[in-house]
Write a protein that holds these residues in place. Sequence first.
Motif, PDB file in Angstrom:
ATOM      1  N   ASP A  18      26.541  30.942  -5.767  1.00 38.66           N
ATOM      2  CA  ASP A  18      25.565  31.205  -4.681  1.00 38.66           C
ATOM      3  C   ASP A  18      24.307  30.321  -5.056  1.00 38.66           C
ATOM      4  O   ASP A  18      23.643  29.980  -3.812  1.00 38.66           O
ATOM      5  CB  ASP A  18      25.142  32.728  -4.803  1.00 38.66           C
ATOM      6  N   TYR A  67      24.819  27.152  -3.262  1.00 40.47           N
ATOM      7  CA  TYR A  67      24.699  27.455  -1.775  1.00 40.47           C
ATOM      8  C   TYR A  67      23.524  27.608  -1.084  1.00 40.47           C
ATOM      9  O   TYR A  67      23.164  27.358   0.092  1.00 40.47           O
ATOM     10  CB  TYR A  67      25.906  28.482  -1.364  1.00 40.47           C
ATOM     11  N   GLU A  68      22.578  28.242  -1.888  1.00 40.35           N
ATOM     12  CA  GLU A  68      21.410  28.726  -1.392  1.00 40.35           C
ATOM     13  C   GLU A  68      20.543  27.640  -0.593  1.00 40.35           C
ATOM     14  O   GLU A  68      20.299  26.469  -1.472  1.00 40.35           O
ATOM     15  CB  GLU A  68      20.498  29.110  -2.449  1.00 40.35           C
ATOM     16  N   ASP A  69      20.041  27.855   0.388  1.00 39.87           N
ATOM     17  CA  ASP A  69      19.383  26.721   1.187  1.00 39.87           C
ATOM     18  C   ASP A  69      20.008  25.315   1.071  1.00 39.87           C
ATOM     19  O   ASP A  69      19.350  24.156   1.247  1.00 39.87           O
ATOM     20  CB  ASP A  69      18.093  26.513   0.621  1.00 39.87           C
ATOM     21  N   LYS A  70      21.422  25.335   0.940  1.00 38.81           N
ATOM     22  CA  LYS A  70      22.083  24.157   1.028  1.00 38.81           C
ATOM     23  C   LYS A  70      21.596  23.107   0.090  1.00 38.81           C
ATOM     24  O   LYS A  70      21.671  21.656   0.136  1.00 38.81           O
ATOM     25  CB  LYS A  70      22.107  23.558   2.583  1.00 38.81           C
ATOM     26  N   LYS A  71      21.403  23.591  -1.313  1.00 39.41           N
ATOM     27  CA  LYS A  71      21.249  22.998  -2.504  1.00 39.41           C
ATOM     28  C   LYS A  71      22.320  21.832  -2.481  1.00 39.41           C
ATOM     29  O   LYS A  71      21.997  20.923  -3.427  1.00 39.41           O
ATOM     30  CB  LYS A  71      20.788  23.743  -3.692  1.00 39.41           C
ATOM     31  N   ARG A 105      23.342  19.732  -0.822  1.00 42.56           N
ATOM     32  CA  ARG A 105      23.123  18.479  -0.507  1.00 42.56           C
ATOM     33  C   ARG A 105      22.278  17.576  -1.426  1.00 42.56           C
ATOM     34  O   ARG A 105      22.495  16.260  -1.401  1.00 42.56           O
ATOM     35  CB  ARG A 105      22.146  18.684   0.778  1.00 42.56           C
ATOM     36  N   GLU A 106      21.412  18.320  -2.074  1.00 43.40           N
ATOM     37  CA  GLU A 106      20.720  17.664  -3.067  1.00 43.40           C
ATOM     38  C   GLU A 106      21.493  16.946  -4.060  1.00 43.40           C
ATOM     39  O   GLU A 106      21.316  16.010  -4.792  1.00 43.40           O
ATOM     40  CB  GLU A 106      19.587  18.671  -3.552  1.00 43.40           C
ATOM     41  N   TRP A 151      19.701  26.490 -11.400  1.00 42.53           N
ATOM     42  CA  TRP A 151      19.366  25.195 -10.841  1.00 42.53           C
ATOM     43  C   TRP A 151      18.494  24.360 -11.567  1.00 42.53           C
ATOM     44  O   TRP A 151      18.845  23.028 -11.375  1.00 42.53           O
ATOM     45  CB  TRP A 151      18.656  25.650  -9.265  1.00 42.53           C
ATOM     46  N   ASP A 206      28.084  19.957   5.652  1.00 42.00           N
ATOM     47  CA  ASP A 206      27.683  21.412   5.652  1.00 42.00           C
ATOM     48  C   ASP A 206      28.999  22.359   5.962  1.00 42.00           C
ATOM     49  O   ASP A 206      29.476  23.305   5.396  1.00 42.00           O
ATOM     50  CB  ASP A 206      26.774  21.766   6.701  1.00 42.00           C
TER      51      ASP A 206
END
Length: 763
Positions: free
Chosen positions: A344, A347-351, A353-354, A384, A758
């Motif tokens: 999670d 996935y949180e805030d589409k991390k 991508r980073e 994280w 996404d």
Amino acid sequence: MEYDFSKLNDREFENLAASIIEKELKNRVEIFKSGRDGGVDGRFWIGEKNEGIIQCKHYLETPYTQLISKLKTEEFDKVKKLNPARYIFVTSKKLSRLNKQEIKEIFQSYIHTEGDIWGLEDLNTFLSKKENQDIVERNYKLWITGTNVLDILYNNAIKGRSKATIREIEEKSYRYVLTENHNKGLAILEENNVIILTGEPGIGKTTLADNLAINYIAKGYEFCDIEEDISEAENLFRENEQKKILFYCDDFLGSNIYDAINNKKDSHIVKFINRIKKDKSKKFILTSRTNILNKAYSLSHIFQNLKIRDNEFLLTIDNLTNIDKAKILYNHIYHSDLPKQFIDIIYEDKKYREIIKHRNFNPRIIEFITDSSVIGNLKPENYWTYIIKSLNKPEVIWADYFQNQTDDCVRALTYLTVFNNGKINEDNLRNSYTTFLKIHTVNMGDSSDKSFEAVRKLATKSLLNRNQIEENKYEYILFNPSIADFVLSTYSHEVDLICDILKSLDNEVSIDYLHTLLISNKINKSYGNRIFENLFDYFFERKLEEENWDFLISLCYFSSFNEKINKKVERFLNKLINTNNPRGTRLWELLIILTDFEPKIEFINFEFLYSFIDDVYDEDTLKKLLDFVDEYKIEDEHILMQIDILLERYLRSFIDGNDLEIDYDKHINYTYDHYQGHPEIDVDIHGIEDEIKENLDSILYGFNENVLEKISFSTSDIVSNIDVDSKVTRYLENYEPDYDRDSHGGYFSGSSGEDDIDSIFER
């Protein structure tokens, strides 16, 4: 036929299901990009207006009761809203007749027959049919885990180590993502028979090499995993000239950089590459780190002459699209044992991508940060920070685990494996571990069992891998190559620790590896001098008494001869040259030491060389031997006769390996007999013999002419004993590959926009 669907992630399973239903219905099935599907994993049309939909549930490990509950509480409402004319349900779970009846009852208005419900047995039955093998082959992971392919893979391994390699490849296949590099690699192999995969650490060289190898093994090629000695492969080549064999050498310069830098075995590698290039029945896959390949290239004229860095068979793996990276990350997460609260966080805030766009993204780091056994007791709220730290400083990704989550005994096994060049057999590791505990201060910590058996179980699958190489014989390698990078960068200044590791290993492999570390500046030269002094004090008298000449040669070579070491080296050399029939294999290093050592050694005779010159194959050692004979005006008949034999054998290796680049075409005249209806061939045998002699003479360029004249060496005698007719016949034989270039379909990365990324991670 059984297939292992557990290797597929949910997206891959959906694509497979769509392919199956499309072929079953003989009707086009539309599939949509990953993401919230609203209950639609595939769509087909019945006539012009009636919509049929496919729904997939990749629920291998999910209890049947949970599947039924989800269908009743979630999926039925979706289907009701869609109101399809036909509904086909596909799952990777085993389904009984009663199970299918229950599922049909739930969707009774939409599932027309139980034949529209596909379970595990139905999928296996469909895919096992010969006419459906195209679907299997297009789905790479499914293809390599089919029972018939696995049987081929394991049966085609030539020896125990090769079987272990195949087993490890197959076990890791679930994480593999088919990128454009895969297709490029197959094209290079098919065109040139040889591929060298190069790139930075962790970029995926070995993974790609593994999966390229599987393609050919499954096509009937026998598999030979080469370690350090290329002669092993050369012998196998000669024994199986007509067989299809795939040779595999991972990190071929990482383990041989010491020899390559000193121009000893690079000629073997180059000759072998040249042989493979000309034989369509053989393939050769090699990997190397870019910086090591560049260094070897700059120091080896033989590599330069082959133009080993040309694009002819070199594939640099450094271009992963964002979609490739997204698929790699998703695959690792999907198949990981990470608790949900950790996933999670990604996935949180589409991390995610980073992670994907980070400058240091590579598959090895992704493997590390998604490995639950490495994460240990880390709390979710710190996960994280841990990910970003690992990406920002990949060189220390093992620091926390190695230093805080293991004990001194597990670390000891890791040290010993690292300094044995990353590989050690179980008996040697056990003995070295026992010695290390005796000579090095170790914190035993708690009262738990610190025996080798207990500790190796703790180290296995976290820091080490244990592979079976023969019956009742095992070998340990590093769980991940970056462990060695971490250990060397962190402990390279710990002189006492390194000395105790090398003392415990007590072998030439570790001494050679120390040379490599000094050459590559992994260990500071001043530390190296101190280490060698310490090792001389520890080993010298015992090895001298044992007459372990090769070990002492290895120890002396590359040492900075300060006064203390100098006296020991002089003692060693004088004892060696005055010993009756000393035996050893390190002729090249010995000749260097004898030539360069001051004060000069006084020779009574040169009989000490007899056993050392029994088996010499490489060009540079032969040249060094001839120069040594010339410099010291050696007239020993035995030595001169042996040189004659060695030179003939050396040239013979070019002839037997068809490495002379003979232009047979210009010596063959083709005429067509209209009466007989077939071409007649006239071969100029003498012309071919003359060209062979010219080429052999050119190979001898650079060899000491004084010695060649002294032994009256002539290439004419060699040429007269060649069966030229058989060589012409072999040249005329037509070896055509049976490889189907399109057997696995193309790979399309698609765009790499954020929407596409996404959609892959949509839950």
